[in-house]
Design a protein around this motif. Sequence first.
Motif, PDB file in Angstrom:
ATOM      1  N   ALA A   1      23.123  41.541  23.912  1.00 48.66           N
ATOM      2  CA  ALA A   1      23.475  41.926  25.317  1.00 48.66           C
ATOM      3  C   ALA A   1      24.395  43.053  24.915  1.00 48.66           C
ATOM      4  CB  ALA A   1      24.265  40.961  25.898  1.00 48.66           C
ATOM      5  N   LYS A   2      24.363  44.217  25.843  1.00 49.36           N
ATOM      6  CA  LYS A   2      24.961  45.487  25.762  1.00 49.36           C
ATOM      7  C   LYS A   2      26.026  45.489  26.738  1.00 49.36           C
ATOM      8  CE  LYS A   2      21.751  47.164  22.830  1.00 49.36           C
ATOM      9  NZ  LYS A   2      21.082  45.948  22.806  1.00 49.36           N
TER      10      LYS A   2
ATOM     11  N   ILE B   1      18.478  48.306  29.659  1.00 52.41           N
ATOM     12  CA  ILE B   1      19.904  48.207  29.075  1.00 52.41           C
ATOM     13  C   ILE B   1      20.071  46.531  29.635  1.00 52.41           C
ATOM     14  CG2 ILE B   1      22.425  48.884  28.854  1.00 52.41           C
ATOM     15  CD1 ILE B   1      21.135  51.535  29.882  1.00 52.41           C
ATOM     16  N   VAL B   2      19.992  45.674  28.641  1.00 52.31           N
ATOM     17  CA  VAL B   2      20.143  44.265  28.975  1.00 52.31           C
ATOM     18  C   VAL B   2      21.727  43.715  28.784  1.00 52.31           C
ATOM     19  CG1 VAL B   2      19.308  43.395  26.833  1.00 52.31           C
ATOM     20  CG2 VAL B   2      19.416  41.766  28.848  1.00 52.31           C
ATOM     21  N   GLY B   3      22.197  42.975  29.669  1.00 57.67           N
ATOM     22  CA  GLY B   3      23.479  42.495  29.704  1.00 57.67           C
ATOM     23  C   GLY B   3      23.350  41.098  29.911  1.00 57.67           C
ATOM     24  N   ALA B   4      24.504  40.463  29.786  1.00 61.40           N
ATOM     25  CA  ALA B   4      24.659  38.830  30.229  1.00 61.40           C
ATOM     26  C   ALA B   4      25.741  38.760  31.219  1.00 61.40           C
ATOM     27  CB  ALA B   4      25.309  38.249  28.879  1.00 61.40           C
ATOM     28  N   GLY B   5      25.056  37.809  32.427  1.00 63.04           N
ATOM     29  CA  GLY B   5      25.814  37.509  33.325  1.00 63.04           C
ATOM     30  C   GLY B   5      26.296  36.129  33.425  1.00 63.04           C
TER      31      GLY B   5
ATOM     32  N   ILE C   1      14.231  50.794  37.415  1.00 62.11           N
ATOM     33  CA  ILE C   1      15.705  50.424  37.216  1.00 62.11           C
ATOM     34  C   ILE C   1      15.627  49.923  35.586  1.00 62.11           C
ATOM     35  CG2 ILE C   1      17.144  48.310  37.526  1.00 62.11           C
ATOM     36  CD1 ILE C   1      15.899  48.102  40.364  1.00 62.11           C
ATOM     37  N   ASP C   2      16.651  50.332  35.020  1.00 65.90           N
ATOM     38  CA  ASP C   2      16.888  50.251  33.535  1.00 65.90           C
ATOM     39  C   ASP C   2      18.168  49.445  33.076  1.00 65.90           C
ATOM     40  OD1 ASP C   2      18.670  52.103  34.276  1.00 65.90           O
ATOM     41  OD2 ASP C   2      18.278  53.608  32.723  1.00 65.90           O
ATOM     42  N   PHE C   3      18.557  48.602  34.162  1.00 63.00           N
ATOM     43  CA  PHE C   3      19.703  47.696  33.879  1.00 63.00           C
ATOM     44  C   PHE C   3      19.078  46.435  34.336  1.00 63.00           C
ATOM     45  CE2 PHE C   3      22.467  51.387  33.347  1.00 63.00           C
ATOM     46  CZ  PHE C   3      23.527  50.911  32.473  1.00 63.00           C
ATOM     47  N   MET C   4      19.520  45.369  33.614  1.00 64.09           N
ATOM     48  CA  MET C   4      19.513  44.118  33.958  1.00 64.09           C
ATOM     49  C   MET C   4      20.379  42.980  33.302  1.00 64.09           C
ATOM     50  SD  MET C   4      15.960  42.756  32.053  1.00 64.09           S
ATOM     51  CE  MET C   4      15.528  41.337  32.922  1.00 64.09           C
TER      52      MET C   4
ATOM     53  N   VAL D   1      14.201  40.335  25.410  1.00 59.41           N
ATOM     54  CA  VAL D   1      14.355  41.883  26.000  1.00 59.41           C
ATOM     55  C   VAL D   1      14.836  42.925  25.294  1.00 59.41           C
ATOM     56  CG1 VAL D   1      15.318  43.124  27.968  1.00 59.41           C
ATOM     57  CG2 VAL D   1      14.526  40.650  28.612  1.00 59.41           C
ATOM     58  N   SER D   2      15.901  42.264  24.489  1.00 59.03           N
ATOM     59  CA  SER D   2      16.754  43.491  23.699  1.00 59.03           C
ATOM     60  C   SER D   2      15.614  43.939  22.471  1.00 59.03           C
ATOM     61  CB  SER D   2      18.019  42.999  23.175  1.00 59.03           C
ATOM     62  OG  SER D   2      18.257  43.509  22.019  1.00 59.03           O
ATOM     63  N   LYS D   3      14.952  43.270  21.904  1.00 53.10           N
ATOM     64  CA  LYS D   3      13.946  43.589  20.779  1.00 53.10           C
ATOM     65  C   LYS D   3      12.852  44.208  21.333  1.00 53.10           C
ATOM     66  CE  LYS D   3      15.124  39.925  17.666  1.00 53.10           C
ATOM     67  NZ  LYS D   3      15.391  38.594  17.886  1.00 53.10           N
ATOM     68  N   ASN D   4      12.165  44.005  22.649  1.00 50.91           N
ATOM     69  CA  ASN D   4      10.933  44.331  22.999  1.00 50.91           C
ATOM     70  C   ASN D   4      10.829  45.380  23.999  1.00 50.91           C
ATOM     71  OD1 ASN D   4       9.278  42.514  21.206  1.00 50.91           O
ATOM     72  ND2 ASN D   4      10.443  41.030  22.345  1.00 50.91           N
TER      73      ASN D   4
END
Length: 211
Positions: free
Chosen positions: A83-84, A63-67, A36-39, A55-58
């Motif tokens: 956040a993407k 593909i990290v987003g904000a919820g 899974i490449d989304f969170m 997460v975004s840096k490391n």
Amino acid sequence: MDIFENMYKTGFVPVVVINNADNAVKTAEALLKGGIDFMEITFRTECAKEAISSVSKNVKNMIVGAGTVINLNQAKEAVEAGAKFIVSPGLSEEVVEWCIENDIPVLPGCVTPTEIMKAVSMGLKNIKFFPANIYGGLSAIKALSAPFGGIKFLPTGGVSEQNLSDFISNPKILAAGGSFVCAAKDIDEGNYDAIAESAARVTDIVRKIRN
Ligand code: 3PG
């Protein structure tokens, strides 16, 4: 490929509650290990911004987003942290407008025809449907897809390993989302193998239906 096409392909977006930013990278790596490449890291905890940033840096393939983004300030902080994409439980006009102006994919929560009409009038084609189990689940989404054929839905709330395939078999479902893949307890206790295994089961379910 745009982010929504990728999200459709992945088929599932984990809703992730991080209580300690030190756990964010390992959680992201466990999800990736399971395919899974989304969170979506929720702005429900103090360390959400730090967790997104880490997460975004490391973790470059995640593909990290904000919820749980409920105001403009949080949206700005999330994007500044890396956040993407932005997900909200409801529709905040200021959040949606700012995301559109800044070319940030945004998924506001809409469950009624009126709310969906608002999203459509703002130019959106993808929305969150939350809490899906309370607002009629897949039957409601099917009914709403008749007048709103151009809209894709991200249902969350009550999605499980058992009902995931029902959701993603429907082409109007962008992806399903949920917290069951990485329960806060597993993250807090460092059960990363359990998270990776759960993610792998979800990936198997998705691959049987989409690819
Ligand atoms: C969300 O914010 O989308 C929900 O809290 C996820 O619901 P779930 O815990 O039932 O998966």
